[in-house]
Design an enzyme around this catalytic site. Structure first.
Site, short mmCIF file in Angstrom:
data_model
loop_
_atom_site.label_atom_id
_atom_site.label_comp_id
_atom_site.label_asym_id
_atom_site.label_seq_id
_atom_site.Cartn_x
_atom_site.Cartn_y
_atom_site.Cartn_z
N ASP A 14 60.95 27.07 53.31
CA ASP A 14 61.14 25.84 52.37
C ASP A 14 59.77 25.44 52.24
OD1 ASP A 14 63.64 26.61 52.70
OD2 ASP A 14 64.18 24.22 52.95
N ASP A 15 59.64 24.94 50.70
CA ASP A 15 58.70 23.98 50.76
C ASP A 15 57.28 24.43 50.32
OD1 ASP A 15 60.48 21.99 51.07
OD2 ASP A 15 59.43 20.94 52.86
N HIS A 68 64.22 25.09 45.35
CA HIS A 68 64.04 24.28 46.37
C HIS A 68 63.97 23.05 45.68
CE1 HIS A 68 64.69 22.60 50.21
NE2 HIS A 68 63.52 22.26 50.29
N HIS A 72 61.54 17.43 45.16
CA HIS A 72 61.93 16.99 46.37
C HIS A 72 61.94 15.55 46.82
CE1 HIS A 72 62.28 17.86 51.05
NE2 HIS A 72 62.40 19.13 50.92
N HIS A 181 59.58 26.24 57.57
CA HIS A 181 58.68 25.80 56.39
C HIS A 181 57.42 26.63 56.48
CE1 HIS A 181 61.69 22.81 57.14
NE2 HIS A 181 61.62 22.61 55.93
#
Length: 211
Positions: A14-15, A68, A72, A181
């Site tokens: 993620d991210d 995603h 965020h 991540h």
């Protein structure tokens, strides 16, 4: 070819992409000939051409790409810890458009991951029909290396956390999704990856992507 009798493992990140850690993650995956799933954060692509080229590499290396969100930003997406459908869908669409700017209009993905996880927020009944209608699949995880929670861990600590969390699923777990991540500051995640891959190989898992 997927063996139906083998338990499945999906490594997810993620991210990203980050210009520091994502290339190293890709190098490790390449070394082990494993494909993973990257949940892209739209705003990470504003780092410039280097970040965009890393996204191109993720695609050309044959990894899966998920959405995603763009920002965020919990306050925007989930004001009062409740999903705001308009804001959420606007952010998802903005992320998709940002990825298309890099990968071309042919890019599409039906997999999304809620920042913070789907089950963390109120208002799920409001967003679910919208996502279902558009054919989106919500992808959470059932194990993690805890690289974004608790005290900062070194590579060995991350591997041990992952083993503990995966063992807690029980001996019959046959479909495992790992949360990790590849963003900035996750150097230890890169270092932990060979150990994590070996752990699942030793358990007889087959690596898959989520598309």
């Amino acid at each position: 070819i997927v063996n139906p009798n083998k338990p499945m493992i999906a490594l997810t990140f993620d991210d990203g992409p980050s210009t520091t850690n994502t290339p190293q993650v890709l190098d490790v995956l390449d070394k082990y000939n494993i494909k993973a799933t990257f949940f892209i954060l739209g705003k990470s692509l504003e780092e410039g051409e280097t970040a965009e080229n890393i996204l191109k590499r993720i695609a050309s290396d044959g990894h899966a790409i998920g959405n995603h969100s763009y920002s965020h930003d919990y306050n925007y997406l989930y004001p009062g810890r409740t999903i705001n459908p308009d804001n959420f869908m606007a952010d998802i669409n903005k992320c998709t458009e940002r990825i298309k700017k890099v990968l071309g209009d042919d890019f599409d993905t039906r997999v999304i991951r809620f920042p913070g996880g789907y089950w963390s927020w109120e208002g799920r009944t409001g967003i679910r029909p919208i996502l279902d209608e558009k054919g989106y699949a919500i992808i959470d995880w059932n194990t993690l290396n805890e690289d974004a929670q608790g005290a900062k861990k070194d590579a060995n600590g991350l591997v041990e956390c992952l083993k503990k969390n995966t063992d807690a699923l029980g001996p019959d777990a046959d479909s495992v999704v790992v949360l990790m991540h590849d963003t900035y500051g996750k150097e230890e995640t890169v270092k932990s990856l060979p150990g994590i891959i070996q752990y699942f190989k030793d358990k007889g898992f087959e690596f898959k992507t989520i598309k």
